[in-house]
Design a protein around this motif. Structure first.
Motif, PDB file in Angstrom:
ATOM      1  N   UNK A 121     -19.448-105.881  25.107  1.00 11.69           N
ATOM      2  CA  UNK A 121     -20.285-105.568  23.937  1.00 11.69           C
ATOM      3  C   UNK A 121     -19.935-104.181  23.385  1.00 11.69           C
ATOM      4  N   UNK A 122     -20.327-103.937  22.122  1.00  8.97           N
ATOM      5  CA  UNK A 122     -20.079-102.616  21.520  1.00  8.97           C
ATOM      6  C   UNK A 122     -20.835-101.539  22.295  1.00  8.97           C
ATOM      7  N   UNK A 123     -22.097-101.846  22.629  1.00 12.41           N
ATOM      8  CA  UNK A 123     -22.904-100.872  23.364  1.00 12.41           C
ATOM      9  C   UNK A 123     -22.218-100.506  24.684  1.00 12.41           C
ATOM     10  N   UNK A 124     -21.717-101.524  25.382  1.00 14.77           N
ATOM     11  CA  UNK A 124     -21.077-101.298  26.672  1.00 14.77           C
ATOM     12  C   UNK A 124     -19.802-100.473  26.540  1.00 14.77           C
ATOM     13  N   UNK A 125     -19.019-100.772  25.503  1.00 14.53           N
ATOM     14  CA  UNK A 125     -17.752-100.025  25.339  1.00 14.53           C
ATOM     15  C   UNK A 125     -18.048 -98.544  25.106  1.00 14.53           C
TER      16      UNK A 125
ATOM     17  N   UNK B 139     -24.408-111.392  28.041  1.00  7.48           N
ATOM     18  CA  UNK B 139     -24.705-109.968  28.230  1.00  7.48           C
ATOM     19  C   UNK B 139     -25.669-109.487  27.145  1.00  7.48           C
ATOM     20  N   UNK B 140     -25.389-109.886  25.908  1.00 14.82           N
ATOM     21  CA  UNK B 140     -26.296-109.482  24.815  1.00 14.82           C
ATOM     22  C   UNK B 140     -27.703-110.026  25.068  1.00 14.82           C
ATOM     23  N   UNK B 141     -27.771-111.235  25.595  1.00 10.70           N
ATOM     24  CA  UNK B 141     -29.072-111.858  25.865  1.00 10.70           C
ATOM     25  C   UNK B 141     -29.830-111.066  26.935  1.00 10.70           C
ATOM     26  N   UNK B 142     -29.138-110.667  28.009  1.00 12.35           N
ATOM     27  CA  UNK B 142     -29.775-109.880  29.072  1.00 12.35           C
ATOM     28  C   UNK B 142     -30.350-108.581  28.527  1.00 12.35           C
TER      29      UNK B 142
ATOM     30  N   UNK C 254     -29.536-104.247  31.470  1.00 10.77           N
ATOM     31  CA  UNK C 254     -30.575-105.283  31.464  1.00 10.77           C
ATOM     32  C   UNK C 254     -31.719-104.967  32.411  1.00 10.77           C
ATOM     33  N   UNK C 255     -31.999-103.688  32.662  1.00  8.95           N
ATOM     34  CA  UNK C 255     -33.030-103.321  33.651  1.00  8.95           C
ATOM     35  C   UNK C 255     -34.088-102.427  32.991  1.00  8.95           C
TER      36      UNK C 255
ATOM     37  N   UNK D 173     -34.978-107.081  36.228  1.00  7.92           N
ATOM     38  CA  UNK D 173     -33.540-107.107  35.927  1.00  7.92           C
ATOM     39  C   UNK D 173     -33.204-108.481  35.337  1.00  7.92           C
ATOM     40  N   UNK D 174     -32.563-108.463  34.187  1.00  7.17           N
ATOM     41  CA  UNK D 174     -32.274-109.711  33.461  1.00  7.17           C
ATOM     42  C   UNK D 174     -30.760-109.990  33.460  1.00  7.17           C
ATOM     43  N   UNK D 175     -30.372-111.043  34.143  1.00 11.44           N
ATOM     44  CA  UNK D 175     -28.949-111.449  34.073  1.00 11.44           C
ATOM     45  C   UNK D 175     -28.809-112.941  33.798  1.00 11.44           C
ATOM     46  N   UNK D 176     -29.942-113.641  33.691  1.00 12.55           N
ATOM     47  CA  UNK D 176     -29.901-115.102  33.736  1.00 12.55           C
ATOM     48  C   UNK D 176     -29.802-115.697  32.338  1.00 12.55           C
ATOM     49  N   UNK D 177     -28.820-116.582  32.132  1.00 13.99           N
ATOM     50  CA  UNK D 177     -28.618-117.223  30.829  1.00 13.99           C
ATOM     51  C   UNK D 177     -29.761-118.152  30.460  1.00 13.99           C
ATOM     52  N   UNK D 178     -30.583-118.541  31.464  1.00 15.12           N
ATOM     53  CA  UNK D 178     -31.675-119.465  31.161  1.00 15.12           C
ATOM     54  C   UNK D 178     -32.965-118.763  30.750  1.00 15.12           C
ATOM     55  N   UNK D 179     -33.083-117.491  31.086  1.00 15.43           N
ATOM     56  CA  UNK D 179     -34.356-116.799  30.855  1.00 15.43           C
ATOM     57  C   UNK D 179     -34.630-116.720  29.353  1.00 15.43           C
ATOM     58  N   UNK D 180     -35.887-116.975  28.980  1.00 14.45           N
ATOM     59  CA  UNK D 180     -36.242-116.970  27.557  1.00 14.45           C
ATOM     60  C   UNK D 180     -37.325-115.915  27.298  1.00 14.45           C
ATOM     61  N   UNK D 181     -37.616-115.704  26.017  1.00 11.24           N
ATOM     62  CA  UNK D 181     -38.696-114.787  25.628  1.00 11.24           C
ATOM     63  C   UNK D 181     -40.008-115.221  26.284  1.00 11.24           C
TER      64      UNK D 181
END
Ligand SMILES: Cc1ncc(COP(=O)(O)O)c(C=O)c1O
Length: 486
Positions: free
Chosen positions: A283-287, A379-382, A408-409, A458-466
């Protein structure tokens, strides 16, 4: 007529151990895959998990090994109820504790294929295809992290093995006589696998210099400069700095560019523990945050954390790749037939293990099947989930943020209306987490920041929703309010 000795020997090995026939193999293969699929599909609607005491588990599972195999249905039922049924599922969308892990189905398939083929990923001659896939995957990671072509690496069981491997490589050039003088620097927020790696390579506790952090839990450069100067004056050998690129506690990222400058000026080895945070470079933020990581001497990365891979998938990259072979290559006589050519790699020469499973397959398989764009979205989702959680926590009015979102924490404390002593406040945070854990609705862990207990998501899961985020924040406020009254 008596049988000849050779015929007796022949009879003894004529029949191999019994094997089930093709029909059974196909039927049970489907049955097991159905079980994996059912679990995968129904996980989000199930409890996060449940646990049992040692006594309960002893009662469920203690037995002598059967001399004759049991029925598959019974075995699968035992696995389902006794084993799976006594676990908290790190891949559940409401598992927010520690660093969770949530493999994609594509990577699970890759893992199944790797187990089925059982390729020996230790030497080129035995599995050139598997070795080439590992080279390709490591090259993809090198490119993502901005590492040069001459860098090399190895996939490991996880981040702990990767960092241990890095320390062994970094120490290789140090004469044995000087090793007792080495000093390793790392922030007080480092992951404890660094301390264990240091212990395994024989460093004494006083050879590790824990350094103070700033208010955002990032290693303080002034603390590092002072410590290195002190150690040089005392005749010790400043040797290696570990930077964290995504600490486990708060997700904070040490000042990598400044560390790279300082390490090069002082001839220190810079190791970056990016086990958790490394996919942020998508991601841009990460770079921006990870600026300077390409100048590290070595990098730990853990695809089984935020890269949707089943356990075990860790990795190490070393900037001067030839150092791996120089450190680990040993040539016993019985391996004389598997010597690689100059452009081939025996991955057993790059690390600790000789026999290695084909770890690269699940990573290669899932990147090829899903595309890198899917991982970028992950990553953006986390990050977005953590942002949303922070906003809800702030809005709830009963929490105090102890560390705003990093990667994501987020960390925060429940603040009761009435004044509590520090110890009571600490105990309250843990009681809230424990009650949520026991409810089976969600699992989050607590940690300590500035000496105080704090809740952490800590959010890493592709399934987690709002909706999952809303649920957990609501539950925490509700439990906190109830416990406060009690
Ligand atoms: C920042 C960091 N480094 C290293 C590790 C150790 O990795 P592993 O558990 O894969 O050995 C962890 C594990 O959570 C971590 O968060």
């Amino acid at each position: 007529m008596s049988t000849s000795p050779i015929e007796t020997l022949r009879q003894a090995c004529l029949a191999p151990p019994e094997q089930p026939g093709e029909a059974w193999l196909r039927a049970t293969g489907r049955q097991v895959m159905d079980l994996i699929l059912d679990d995968h599909l129904h996980l989000p609607t199930a409890r996060v998990g449940q646990t049992g005491t040692r006594a309960e588990l002893e009662r469920l599972l203690r037995e002598p090994p059967p001399e004759v195999g049991i029925e598959l249905d019974q075995l699968l039922a035992d696995f389902h109820t006794k084993v799976l049924g006594n676990a908290y599922r790190t891949n559940h969308p409401r598992f927010f504790a520690f660093i969770p892990a949530a493999p994609s189905f594509a990577s699970i398939l890759g893992e199944c294929l790797a187990s089925g083929a059982n390729l020996f990923a230790g030497v080129w001659k035995e599995a050139a295809g598997a070795t080439q896939v590992e080279i390709v995957v490591l090259d993809w990671f090198k490119q993502l992290l901005g590492y040069p072509a001459e860098a090399a690496g190895i996939l490991t069981s996880g981040g702990s093995e990767a960092s241990l491997t890095a320390l062994v490589v970094a120490r290789e050039a140090i004469p044995h006589a000087d090793r007792s003088k080495l000093v390793l620097y790392a922030s007080e927020q480092r992951h404890w696998s660094i301390d264990r790696a240091a212990k395994i390579i024989g460093l004494a506790p006083e050879q590790i210099r824990p350094l103070a952090c700033d208010a955002d839990f990032r290693l303080r450069m002034d603390a590092l400069r002072d410590a290195v100067a002190d150690d040089r004056r005392a005749g010790r050998l400043p040797w290696l700095v570990v930077a964290s690129a995504g600490t486990t506690n708060t997700g904070s990222v040490d000042p990598l560019a400044e560390l790279a400058d300082f390490a090069s000026e002082q001839s220190l080895w810079l190791h970056v523990d990016a086990a958790y945070g490394w996919p942020m470079v998508l991601t841009d933020e990460g770079r921006r945050l990870f600026d300077g990581i390409d100048r590290a001497d070595s990098i730990t990365l853990d695809p089984h954390k935020w890269f949707a891979q089943p356990f075990e998938a860790g990795g190490l990259l070393v900037r001067h790749g030839e150092l791996l072979g120089q450190t680990f290559k040993i040539r016993p006589e019985y391996m004389q037939d598997v010597e690689p050519r100059a452009d081939e790699i025996n991955f057993c020469d790059h690390g600790i293990a000789l026999t290695r499973r084909f770890r690269a397959l699940k990573i290669w398989f899932s990147i090829k099947l899903l595309g890198l764009g899917w991982f970028r979205r992950l990553i953006e989702h986390g990050c977005a989930l953590a942002e949303y959680a922070q906003a809800l926590v702030e809005q709830a009015g009963c929490f105090e943020i102890t560390s705003p979102r990093n990667l994501g924490i987020i960390c925060f404390r429940f603040m009761p209306r009435r004044q509590l002593a520090n110890e009571e406040l600490d105990a309250l945070q843990q009681a809230i987490a424990e009650e949520l854990f026991r409810s089976g609705k969600a699992f989050l862990s607590t940690t300590r920041l500035h000496g105080q207990s704090t809740l952490r998501l800590c959010f890493v899961n592709w399934r987690t929703t709002a909706a999952d985020v809303e649920d957990v924040v609501r539950s925490l406020a509700e439990i906190g309010g109830r416990l406060e009254k009690g």
